[in-house]
Enzyme design. Structure first.
Site, PDB file in Angstrom:
ATOM      1  CB  CYS A  50      -9.020  -5.862   2.227  1.00  0.00           C
ATOM      2  SG  CYS A  50     -10.508  -5.214   1.440  1.00  0.00           S
ATOM      3  CD  GLU A 110      -3.256  -1.933   2.733  1.00  0.00           C
ATOM      4  OE1 GLU A 110      -4.134  -1.980   1.873  1.00  0.00           O
ATOM      5  OE2 GLU A 110      -3.397  -2.418   3.883  1.00  0.00           O
ATOM      6  CG  HIS A 154      -7.413  -1.323   3.443  1.00  0.00           C
ATOM      7  ND1 HIS A 154      -6.992  -2.136   2.417  1.00  0.00           N
ATOM      8  CD2 HIS A 154      -8.763  -1.380   3.440  1.00  0.00           C
ATOM      9  CE1 HIS A 154      -8.047  -2.640   1.800  1.00  0.00           C
ATOM     10  NE2 HIS A 154      -9.123  -2.196   2.395  1.00  0.00           N
TER      11      HIS A 154
END
Length: 184
Positions: free
Chosen positions: A84, A178, A176
């Protein structure tokens, strides 16, 4: 969920240790500490503009210091991953501030990213071929046209979702990875 925390937790599950620091709170690792690698993640300003508006001077100093550390790390071959905002600060530091720009619209939600054919030879992106489903949420974007940026994955709305700096161990991921489906 704090992206830095989830990245550090994931590394811990793999037997690695990542110090979780916040540059925006003035927490930097010792500049000359030996590092096996560095992960740069999102910012408080990315999730709420009030932090950005209140702390422009501090954020400017933080970004400038981070850019210096990134340049030094690249010169010494330290592997780096940006997620990001980390993706954007890597591009800004290594390819020029003009490589990051404000989009006309926010890209948000789960997207299929098309992985470029050359990614099959890349140690990070090779397992993503031919497509990867990832949560994205960004108002800023890294230009895809810089000669030192090797684009590894794209979407119809963003021509540079995953990239590598030259052939060095430095990658940027706009989305993202994650974030799980439950978290989104």
């Amino acid at each position: 969920m704090d992206a830095g925390g989830s990245v550090a937790e994931g590394a811990g599950r793999e037997g690695a240790s990542i110090p979780d620091t916040s540059a925006f709170d003035g927490e930097f690792l010792i500049d000359d500490a030996p590092l096996g690698g560095a992960v740069y993640v999102g910012t408080p300003s990315a999730s709420g503009g009030s932090v950005l508006r209140k702390n422009l001077t501090a954020i400017g100093r933080t970004c400038a210091h981070a850019a210096e550390l990134i340049e030094r790390a690249a010169e010494t071959g330290i592997p780096m991953l940006g997620i990001c905002f980390g993706h954007q600060i890597l591009a800004s530091a290594l390819c020029g501030r003009d490589q990051v720009f404000r989009r006309q619209t926010c890209e948000v939600g789960y997207r299929w990213l098309d992985v470029e054919p050359g990614a099959v030879d890349d140690s990070v992106a090779r397992d993503l071929v031919p497509r990867v489903y990832m949560f994205v949420w960004h108002n800023d974007e890294v230009r895809a046209e810089h000669p030192d940026i090797n684009v590894l994955a794209t979407s119809p709305d963003c021509p540079n979702h995953i990239w590598r700096f030259r052939d060095l161990p430095i990658w940027g991921i706009q989305g993202h990875p994650e974030v799980t489906l439950d978290q989104s």
